[in-house]
Design an enzyme around this catalytic site. Structure first.
Site, PDB file in Angstrom:
ATOM      1  N   TRP A 103       2.773  -6.948  -4.546  1.00  0.00           N
ATOM      2  CA  TRP A 103       3.747  -5.633  -4.248  1.00  0.00           C
ATOM      3  C   TRP A 103       4.454  -5.715  -3.152  1.00  0.00           C
ATOM      4  CZ3 TRP A 103       4.632  -3.804  -8.721  1.00  0.00           C
ATOM      5  CH2 TRP A 103       3.466  -3.925  -9.854  1.00  0.00           C
ATOM      6  N   ASP A 172       3.891   1.346   1.805  1.00  0.00           N
ATOM      7  CA  ASP A 172       3.807   1.747   0.209  1.00  0.00           C
ATOM      8  C   ASP A 172       2.155   2.209   0.035  1.00  0.00           C
ATOM      9  OD1 ASP A 172       3.351   1.575  -2.316  1.00  0.00           O
ATOM     10  OD2 ASP A 172       4.115  -0.306  -2.640  1.00  0.00           O
ATOM     11  N   LYS A 196      -1.481   6.624  -9.679  1.00  0.00           N
ATOM     12  CA  LYS A 196      -2.821   5.946  -9.545  1.00  0.00           C
ATOM     13  C   LYS A 196      -3.653   7.250  -8.715  1.00  0.00           C
ATOM     14  CE  LYS A 196      -0.315   1.859  -8.994  1.00  0.00           C
ATOM     15  NZ  LYS A 196      -0.749   1.049  -9.888  1.00  0.00           N
TER      16      LYS A 196
HETATM   17  C1  PLP Z   1       0.861  -0.815  -4.319  1.00  0.00           C
HETATM   18  C2  PLP Z   1       1.827  -0.923  -5.204  1.00  0.00           C
HETATM   19  N1  PLP Z   1       3.102  -0.605  -5.117  1.00  0.00           N
HETATM   20  C3  PLP Z   1       3.810  -0.666  -6.231  1.00  0.00           C
HETATM   21  C4  PLP Z   1       3.872  -0.447  -7.128  1.00  0.00           C
HETATM   22  C5  PLP Z   1       4.885  -0.529  -8.333  1.00  0.00           C
HETATM   23  O1  PLP Z   1       4.777   0.978  -8.835  1.00  0.00           O
HETATM   24  P1  PLP Z   1       5.911   1.657  -9.898  1.00  0.00           P
HETATM   25  O2  PLP Z   1       5.207   1.028 -11.275  1.00  0.00           O
HETATM   26  O3  PLP Z   1       5.804   2.938  -9.689  1.00  0.00           O
HETATM   27  O4  PLP Z   1       7.142   0.987  -9.820  1.00  0.00           O
HETATM   28  C6  PLP Z   1       2.376  -0.587  -7.795  1.00  0.00           C
HETATM   29  C7  PLP Z   1       1.991  -0.593  -9.213  1.00  0.00           C
HETATM   30  O5  PLP Z   1       0.771  -0.879  -9.515  1.00  0.00           O
HETATM   31  C8  PLP Z   1       1.290  -0.682  -6.820  1.00  0.00           C
HETATM   32  O6  PLP Z   1       0.144  -0.962  -7.141  1.00  0.00           O
END
Ligand code: PLP
Length: 360
Positions: A103, A172, A196
């Site tokens: 991520w 994030d 989540k």
């Molecule tokens: C730490 C983290 N950042 C970003 C994301 C991406 O999120 P989204 O699907 O809301 O774009 C995720 C998705 O699992 C994640 O676990």
């Protein structure tokens, strides 16, 4: 009461049953108004009350005081990967990133894609993202330092709110937001997909410190400009009304359970059930260094891929779902977010012990 499975999904994830019940009660006619939240004008007084309450509860739970703006946006955390450098990295500045996994890598690539200068302030790539780097080397002229506080795929988590010596810290927090108290003052911007720890898919919480607003680059496309959403209270266009409503209810549920301190204690207790098994077994194996392991996402391996397949198949027969590791790393993963009931974790722990006995 209908039977519910034990849901260990990494997201969209389990929601509190009490919240689902409340939504069910309010589905056909929200609090006597004769329509559901899904059918309501976002310009109505009733809906304004719902989003205001959600913002107030975010404010209360994180002790934001007067210093932050709370936004409920769309496009997932992935859109924030793009909006952050677009808004907050001027052309002569350098966007700093700590790379702790897939991520974080996606976040920094978005900054690169729009031509921003980037600097990797720290990385755990050398050891396959199995730890959290403890030191940074921040570049000259840094616009910000971006971290991923919980790495959903690898199962590592920051245990501290790092110090960036006055350089704006951006985080994030998609997979550990509101799972424990944090030192909010350290953060210039926090974002998290709701799906989540705090709600359903469809909205992304963005919390931005007011001093950052002056730093927003001029001339951005309307929907990509934080100013647009700040000025219009997340209602420049039609917001994801229902997702915000449910997210508000989950945050209220956390507050009613005792807030972030209480959540942290329960989350520690839940994770310990699984980590104690990993620590006392030569059958199961944790995949990250002990001091950095996540209370939210626990990846683990069994002695062989065949046994992992068997483990997943048998858990499914026991109505324990979504224990397969992320497709990029394999193995197994249990996600134990705020709403994960203690009973589900206890049942999983017992199953793991039984499975080990039978298959060792
Ligand atoms: C730490 C983290 N950042 C970003 C994301 C991406 O999120 P989204 O699907 O809301 O774009 C995720 C998705 O699992 C994640 O676990």
């Amino acid at each position: 009461m209908q039977n519910r499975i034990h849901n260990f999904s990494a997201g969209p994830a389990v929601l509190p049953e009490e919240v689902l019940q409340e939504i069910q009660e309010e589905m056909i006619s929200y609090r006597g108004h004769g329509l559901s939240v899904m059918e309501m004008s976002h310009r109505s007084k009733v809906y304004q009350g719902i989003i205001d309450d959600a913002c107030d509860d975010v404010n209360e739970i994180l002790s934001l005081g007067n210093e932050y703006e709370v936004l409920f946006l769309q496009g997932g955390a992935s859109t924030q990967f793009y909006m952050i450098p677009l808004n907050l990295c001027a052309d002569d500045k350098v966007a700093n990133y700590v790379n702790t996994g897939a991520w974080a890598t996606k976040a920094l690539k978005e900054a690169e894609k729009i031509g921003k200068k980037i600097h990797i302030a720290a990385s755990s790539k050398d050891k396959d993202f199995t730890y959290i780097p403890k030191e940074f080397s921040i570049s000259e002229n840094a616009a910000y330092v971006h971290i991923t506080t919980n790495n959903t795929i690898r199962g590592t988590e920051y245990k501290i709110d790092p110090d960036t010596n006055g350089i704006p810290l951006i985080a994030d927090m998609s997979s550990n937001i509101m799972s424990k108290p944090i030192d909010i003052k350290k953060y210039a911007l926090i974002y998290a997909g709701a799906q989540k720890n705090i709600g359903p898919a469809g909205t992304t919480l963005v919390i931005i410190r007011k001093d950052m607003i002056d730093k927003i680059n001029p001339g951005l496309p309307t929907m990509m400009d934080y100013n647009t959403h700040i000025d219009k209270g997340s209602m420049f266009n039609t917001p994801p009304c229902f997702a915000i409503y449910v997210t508000g209810k989950v945050i209220r549920w956390i507050l009613n359970k005792g807030g972030l301190k209480a959540m942290a204690e329960i989350n520690r207790e839940k994770a310990d059930y699984i980590y104690n098994i990993l620590d006392n077994s030569d059958f199961y194996r944790g995949t990250v260094v002990k001091e950095d392991r996540s209370l939210m996402n626990i990846p683990f391996r069994l002695p062989s891929e065949e046994l992992e397949k068997k483990f997943i198949a048998e858990t499914m027969e026991m109505n324990m779902l979504n224990l397969k590791g992320h497709r990029s790393v394999g193995g197994c993963r249990a996600s134990l977010y705020n709403s994960q009931p203690m009973k589900a974790v206890q049942d999983l722990a017992q199953f793991m012990l039984d499975f080990e006995k039978k298959n060792k």
